[in-house]
Write a protein that holds these residues in place. Structure first.
Motif, PDB file in Angstrom:
ATOM      1  N   HIS A  97     -85.571  89.444  67.613  1.00 38.92           N
ATOM      2  CA  HIS A  97     -85.399  90.241  66.391  1.00 38.92           C
ATOM      3  C   HIS A  97     -84.043  89.875  65.808  1.00 38.92           C
ATOM      4  N   VAL A  98     -84.015  89.042  64.768  1.00 37.72           N
ATOM      5  CA  VAL A  98     -82.753  88.542  64.224  1.00 37.72           C
ATOM      6  C   VAL A  98     -81.830  89.655  63.760  1.00 37.72           C
ATOM      7  N   ALA A  99     -82.387  90.744  63.238  1.00 34.55           N
ATOM      8  CA  ALA A  99     -81.568  91.833  62.715  1.00 34.55           C
ATOM      9  C   ALA A  99     -80.717  92.489  63.802  1.00 34.55           C
ATOM     10  N   ALA A 100     -81.100  92.327  65.060  1.00 34.36           N
ATOM     11  CA  ALA A 100     -80.375  92.949  66.161  1.00 34.36           C
ATOM     12  C   ALA A 100     -79.151  92.145  66.597  1.00 34.36           C
ATOM     13  N   ASP A 101     -78.979  90.941  66.078  1.00 32.99           N
ATOM     14  CA  ASP A 101     -77.868  90.091  66.497  1.00 32.99           C
ATOM     15  C   ASP A 101     -76.871  89.956  65.344  1.00 32.99           C
ATOM     16  N   PRO A 102     -75.637  90.411  65.538  1.00 35.79           N
ATOM     17  CA  PRO A 102     -74.650  90.352  64.452  1.00 35.79           C
ATOM     18  C   PRO A 102     -74.259  88.931  64.045  1.00 35.79           C
ATOM     19  N   ARG A 103     -74.567  87.949  64.881  1.00 34.26           N
ATOM     20  CA  ARG A 103     -74.251  86.561  64.523  1.00 34.26           C
ATOM     21  C   ARG A 103     -75.219  85.991  63.501  1.00 34.26           C
ATOM     22  N   TYR A 104     -76.381  86.584  63.377  1.00 30.45           N
ATOM     23  CA  TYR A 104     -77.413  86.039  62.496  1.00 30.45           C
ATOM     24  C   TYR A 104     -76.951  86.064  61.038  1.00 30.45           C
ATOM     25  N   ILE A 105     -77.089  84.925  60.366  1.00 31.97           N
ATOM     26  CA  ILE A 105     -76.774  84.800  58.942  1.00 31.97           C
ATOM     27  C   ILE A 105     -78.105  84.807  58.205  1.00 31.97           C
ATOM     28  N   LEU A 109     -85.330  86.855  53.916  1.00 32.08           N
ATOM     29  CA  LEU A 109     -85.626  88.233  54.325  1.00 32.08           C
ATOM     30  C   LEU A 109     -86.887  88.339  55.172  1.00 32.08           C
ATOM     31  N   LEU A 110     -87.737  87.320  55.137  1.00 34.08           N
ATOM     32  CA  LEU A 110     -88.966  87.344  55.916  1.00 34.08           C
ATOM     33  C   LEU A 110     -88.770  86.887  57.362  1.00 34.08           C
ATOM     34  N   THR A 111     -87.662  86.207  57.650  1.00 32.28           N
ATOM     35  CA  THR A 111     -87.417  85.728  59.011  1.00 32.28           C
ATOM     36  C   THR A 111     -87.138  86.905  59.936  1.00 32.28           C
ATOM     37  N   LEU A 112     -87.906  86.982  61.006  1.00 30.90           N
ATOM     38  CA  LEU A 112     -87.747  88.063  61.978  1.00 30.90           C
ATOM     39  C   LEU A 112     -87.295  87.575  63.346  1.00 30.90           C
ATOM     40  N   SER A 113     -87.593  86.320  63.682  1.00 26.59           N
ATOM     41  CA  SER A 113     -87.135  85.770  64.958  1.00 26.59           C
ATOM     42  C   SER A 113     -86.734  84.317  64.772  1.00 26.59           C
ATOM     43  N   GLU A 114     -85.924  83.835  65.712  1.00 22.40           N
ATOM     44  CA  GLU A 114     -85.361  82.484  65.586  1.00 22.40           C
ATOM     45  C   GLU A 114     -85.066  81.939  66.973  1.00 22.40           C
ATOM     46  N   ILE A 115     -85.203  80.628  67.089  1.00 18.31           N
ATOM     47  CA  ILE A 115     -84.744  79.931  68.285  1.00 18.31           C
ATOM     48  C   ILE A 115     -83.906  78.744  67.819  1.00 18.31           C
ATOM     49  N   VAL A 116     -82.763  78.573  68.457  1.00 21.29           N
ATOM     50  CA  VAL A 116     -81.847  77.486  68.123  1.00 21.29           C
ATOM     51  C   VAL A 116     -81.569  76.711  69.402  1.00 21.29           C
ATOM     52  N   VAL A 117     -81.853  75.412  69.371  1.00 21.20           N
ATOM     53  CA  VAL A 117     -81.717  74.562  70.545  1.00 21.20           C
ATOM     54  C   VAL A 117     -80.759  73.417  70.242  1.00 21.20           C
ATOM     55  N   PRO A 118     -79.637  73.341  70.952  1.00 21.16           N
ATOM     56  CA  PRO A 118     -78.739  72.204  70.748  1.00 21.16           C
ATOM     57  C   PRO A 118     -79.309  70.931  71.377  1.00 21.16           C
ATOM     58  N   PHE A 119     -78.949  69.791  70.795  1.00 18.08           N
ATOM     59  CA  PHE A 119     -79.276  68.519  71.436  1.00 18.08           C
ATOM     60  C   PHE A 119     -77.993  67.727  71.609  1.00 18.08           C
ATOM     61  N   SER A 120     -77.983  66.896  72.648  1.00 20.08           N
ATOM     62  CA  SER A 120     -76.782  66.148  73.008  1.00 20.08           C
ATOM     63  C   SER A 120     -76.993  64.653  72.862  1.00 20.08           C
ATOM     64  N   VAL A 121     -75.908  63.988  72.547  1.00 13.18           N
ATOM     65  CA  VAL A 121     -75.861  62.532  72.484  1.00 13.18           C
ATOM     66  C   VAL A 121     -74.692  62.108  73.366  1.00 13.18           C
ATOM     67  N   HIS A 122     -74.975  61.296  74.364  1.00 14.84           N
ATOM     68  CA  HIS A 122     -73.968  60.840  75.328  1.00 14.84           C
ATOM     69  C   HIS A 122     -73.208  62.018  75.929  1.00 14.84           C
ATOM     70  N   GLY A 123     -73.937  63.090  76.241  1.00 13.17           N
ATOM     71  CA  GLY A 123     -73.351  64.225  76.933  1.00 13.17           C
ATOM     72  C   GLY A 123     -72.608  65.228  76.067  1.00 13.17           C
ATOM     73  N   LYS A 124     -72.581  65.026  74.748  1.00 14.50           N
ATOM     74  CA  LYS A 124     -71.889  65.963  73.863  1.00 14.50           C
ATOM     75  C   LYS A 124     -72.863  66.498  72.824  1.00 14.50           C
ATOM     76  N   VAL A 125     -72.743  67.789  72.511  1.00 18.02           N
ATOM     77  CA  VAL A 125     -73.611  68.383  71.501  1.00 18.02           C
ATOM     78  C   VAL A 125     -73.435  67.622  70.189  1.00 18.02           C
ATOM     79  N   ALA A 126     -74.561  67.187  69.616  1.00 14.29           N
ATOM     80  CA  ALA A 126     -74.544  66.418  68.373  1.00 14.29           C
ATOM     81  C   ALA A 126     -75.277  67.129  67.243  1.00 14.29           C
ATOM     82  N   GLY A 127     -75.962  68.226  67.571  1.00 14.97           N
ATOM     83  CA  GLY A 127     -76.688  68.955  66.543  1.00 14.97           C
ATOM     84  C   GLY A 127     -77.581  69.999  67.166  1.00 14.97           C
TER      85      GLY A 127
END
Length: 163
Positions: A97-105, A109-127
């Motif tokens: 529930h995105v509304a429950a997390d103060p970090r959510y930007i 208005l229709l977005t209710l849930s979200e998943i964010v997955v980092p990916f790494s390149v050569h061991g460092k987060v690249a996106g």
């Protein structure tokens, strides 16, 4: 856990084939975003953000390939939002529930849930791979595994072949 992976096995195989045949990382990310958006009915927006370090040391996430209908931010400072938090920590963040997390930007208005997955390149987060849903509790363990596998494919491609 094995059953969760099995439920998306054909889609994971299709994503792996895309990774094997893509000519560039941008092409692969475009195909992954499109395939996830079309194949997963609860995924209303799927997109990649690439980490860029600006002169002066500021880091931002710059929107890359995506599929979906909502307007998203072209850039997100690494110090803001759930996307920035995932990129900073290198850990997947799942919001039922995105509304429950103060970090959510809020950007849709229709977005209710979200998943964010980092990916790494050569061991460092690249996106990050960002998926939004208009449904609450849209992401189960199988979705997390699917999204983490998709993000891994992008990072592996870039590590081995560049952008």
């Amino acid at each position: 856990m094995a059953a969760a992976k099995k439920s998306h096995a054909p889609l994971l195989a299709a994503l792996s084939r895309l990774a094997a045949t893509a000519g560039t990382a941008t092409e692969l990310m475009t195909q992954i975003a499109g395939k996830l958006n079309v194949s997963m009915l609860r995924y209303n927006w799927v997109g990649f953000y690439n980490l860029e370090r600006r002169p002066g040391g500021e880091s931002v996430l710059v929107r890359g390939p995506f599929a979906g209908t909502i307007a998203t931010y072209p850039e997100i400072p690494l110090t803001q939002g759930v996307c920035g938090a995932a990129a900073r920590s290198g850990e997947t963040i799942l919001l039922s529930h995105v509304a429950a997390d103060p970090r959510y930007i809020s950007r849709d208005l229709l977005t209710l849930s979200e998943i964010v997955v980092p990916f790494s390149v050569h061991g460092k987060v690249a996106g990050i791979l960002d998926v939004n849903s208009h449904f609450p509790d849209a992401f189960a363990l199988a979705d997390r595994q699917l999204c983490e596998s998709a993000a891994y494919l992008a990072g592996k491609f870039i590590s081995e072949r560049g952008y």
